[in-house]
Write a protein that holds these residues in place. Structure first.
Motif, PDB file in Angstrom:
ATOM      1  N   GLY A 100       0.831  -1.195   0.000  1.00 31.19           N
ATOM      2  CA  GLY A 100       0.000   0.000   0.000  1.00 31.19           C
ATOM      3  C   GLY A 100       0.862   1.239   0.000  1.00 31.19           C
ATOM      4  N   THR A 101       0.210   2.358   0.267  1.00 29.28           N
ATOM      5  CA  THR A 101       0.889   3.654   0.332  1.00 29.28           C
ATOM      6  C   THR A 101       0.491   4.326   1.633  1.00 29.28           C
ATOM      7  N   ALA A 102       1.463   4.571   2.485  1.00 28.28           N
ATOM      8  CA  ALA A 102       1.217   5.163   3.794  1.00 28.28           C
ATOM      9  C   ALA A 102       1.638   6.629   3.798  1.00 28.28           C
ATOM     10  N   ALA A 103       0.909   7.423   4.555  1.00 32.20           N
ATOM     11  CA  ALA A 103       1.311   8.818   4.780  1.00 32.20           C
ATOM     12  C   ALA A 103       2.286   8.850   5.952  1.00 32.20           C
ATOM     13  N   PHE A 104       3.291   9.696   5.879  1.00 32.04           N
ATOM     14  CA  PHE A 104       4.271   9.749   6.964  1.00 32.04           C
ATOM     15  C   PHE A 104       4.581  11.193   7.348  1.00 32.04           C
ATOM     16  N   ARG A 105       5.033  11.301   8.586  1.00 27.23           N
ATOM     17  CA  ARG A 105       5.565  12.554   9.121  1.00 27.23           C
ATOM     18  C   ARG A 105       6.951  12.258   9.656  1.00 27.23           C
ATOM     19  N   SER A 106       7.935  13.047   9.274  1.00 29.36           N
ATOM     20  CA  SER A 106       9.321  12.796   9.652  1.00 29.36           C
ATOM     21  C   SER A 106       9.711  13.628  10.870  1.00 29.36           C
ATOM     22  N   GLU A 107      10.526  13.022  11.728  1.00 26.71           N
ATOM     23  CA  GLU A 107      11.026  13.700  12.932  1.00 26.71           C
ATOM     24  C   GLU A 107      12.511  13.409  13.076  1.00 26.71           C
ATOM     25  N   GLY A 108      13.292  14.448  13.346  1.00 22.42           N
ATOM     26  CA  GLY A 108      14.732  14.250  13.510  1.00 22.42           C
ATOM     27  C   GLY A 108      15.422  14.020  12.178  1.00 22.42           C
ATOM     28  N   MET A 109      16.494  13.228  12.218  1.00 22.51           N
ATOM     29  CA  MET A 109      17.305  12.957  11.031  1.00 22.51           C
ATOM     30  C   MET A 109      16.862  11.631  10.414  1.00 22.51           C
ATOM     31  N   THR A 110      16.176  11.698   9.285  1.00 26.32           N
ATOM     32  CA  THR A 110      15.739  10.492   8.592  1.00 26.32           C
ATOM     33  C   THR A 110      16.180  10.464   7.135  1.00 26.32           C
ATOM     34  N   GLY A 111      16.615  11.610   6.610  1.00 22.85           N
ATOM     35  CA  GLY A 111      16.937  11.693   5.193  1.00 22.85           C
ATOM     36  C   GLY A 111      15.698  11.799   4.323  1.00 22.85           C
ATOM     37  N   GLN A 112      14.528  11.986   4.957  1.00 23.56           N
ATOM     38  CA  GLN A 112      13.281  12.082   4.221  1.00 23.56           C
ATOM     39  C   GLN A 112      12.652  13.460   4.450  1.00 23.56           C
ATOM     40  N   PRO A 113      11.749  13.875   3.565  1.00 17.30           N
ATOM     41  CA  PRO A 113      11.079  15.167   3.775  1.00 17.30           C
ATOM     42  C   PRO A 113      10.223  15.150   5.037  1.00 17.30           C
ATOM     43  N   ASP A 114       9.791  16.333   5.450  1.00 17.46           N
ATOM     44  CA  ASP A 114       9.000  16.431   6.679  1.00 17.46           C
ATOM     45  C   ASP A 114       7.709  15.631   6.585  1.00 17.46           C
ATOM     46  N   ARG A 115       7.081  15.647   5.425  1.00 21.87           N
ATOM     47  CA  ARG A 115       5.859  14.887   5.210  1.00 21.87           C
ATOM     48  C   ARG A 115       5.876  14.320   3.802  1.00 21.87           C
ATOM     49  N   GLY A 116       5.147  13.233   3.613  1.00 25.38           N
ATOM     50  CA  GLY A 116       5.102  12.651   2.288  1.00 25.38           C
ATOM     51  C   GLY A 116       4.347  11.338   2.279  1.00 25.38           C
ATOM     52  N   LEU A 117       4.493  10.613   1.181  1.00 29.04           N
ATOM     53  CA  LEU A 117       3.844   9.320   0.992  1.00 29.04           C
ATOM     54  C   LEU A 117       4.913   8.261   0.786  1.00 29.04           C
ATOM     55  N   LEU A 118       4.687   7.097   1.393  1.00 29.77           N
ATOM     56  CA  LEU A 118       5.655   5.996   1.351  1.00 29.77           C
ATOM     57  C   LEU A 118       4.982   4.752   0.791  1.00 29.77           C
TER      58      LEU A 118
END
Length: 215
Positions: free
Chosen positions: A155-173
């Protein structure tokens, strides 16, 4: 006078004989002191019930970015986290750094049981990256390093990033999960627009995790 003396001597002789008899009788008996009364039995209290709560182990859902996390004897630092949601399910993936530039993701999710009446359970997985060699997640069975994996869910999950992840603050995974016959788990993930990454999962018990936290 003589009769009185004889009477007195007779009485004295009788007293001496009686005293000797009593002394002889005492020598042949062991005196046993009376046993003290048995102590009163304590009042019976109702037996305490053994209760097991989630406080019996550290709850990995409470890990925070910046915590020092011990997983199976390896000391790492949680440097970032992805908070994800998909079709009513929510879970968190923590990025762990053991100080040797070796990064692993630790996912924590409270899952439903197979049936509605089954209790929910906590699923804790430690993910180790594996080279994809250009592979993409098939919708059917795939073979990774000679092992056959069958699809579980995608599927496709919505995410929120916190700290150092190398990913944008918000997006779809995008994700695709697979399982082998021996129980091994394999997952493909990509932030939409990025490249697919794959990792094997190792199931952990919640009690195998320990955390150091600065006050």
């Amino acid at each position: 006078m003589t009769a009185a003396v004889v009477l007195i001597l007779g009485v004295a002789t009788l007293v001496v004989v009686l005293g000797a008899f009593v002394a002889t009788a005492r020598q042949g008996r062991t005196v046993v002191p009376a046993a003290p009364p048995p102590p009163a039995e304590p009042e019976q209290q109702p037996a305490a019930r053994a209760t097991v709560t989630r406080a019996d182990y550290f709850d990995p859902r409470t890990i925070k970015v910046g915590d020092t996390v011990h997983v199976e004897g390896v000391r790492s630092r949680a440097i970032g986290a992805l908070h994800l949601s998909w079709q009513g399910s929510q879970w968190t993936e923590y990025l762990l750094d053991d100080g040797t530039r070796r990064y692993q993701w630790l996912s924590v999710e409270e899952r439903r049981g197979l049936a509605d009446a089954d209790p929910r359970h906590l699923e804790v997985l430690l993910w180790t990256s594996v080279p994809t060699q250009g592979m993409v997640p098939a919708r059917h069975m795939l073979i990774m390093e000679g092992v056959e994996f069958s699809p579980v869910e995608r599927g496709t999950a919505a995410f929120r990033s916190e700290g150092m992840t190398g990913q944008p603050d918000r997006g779809l995974l995008d994700f695709a999960d697979y399982r082998a016959d021996d129980g091994r788990l394999l997952s493909f993930e990509r932030v939409q627009g990025g490249q697919w990454q794959a990792a094997y999962a190792q199931a952990l018990t919640p009690g195998s995790i320990r955390v150091e936290r600065l006050p």
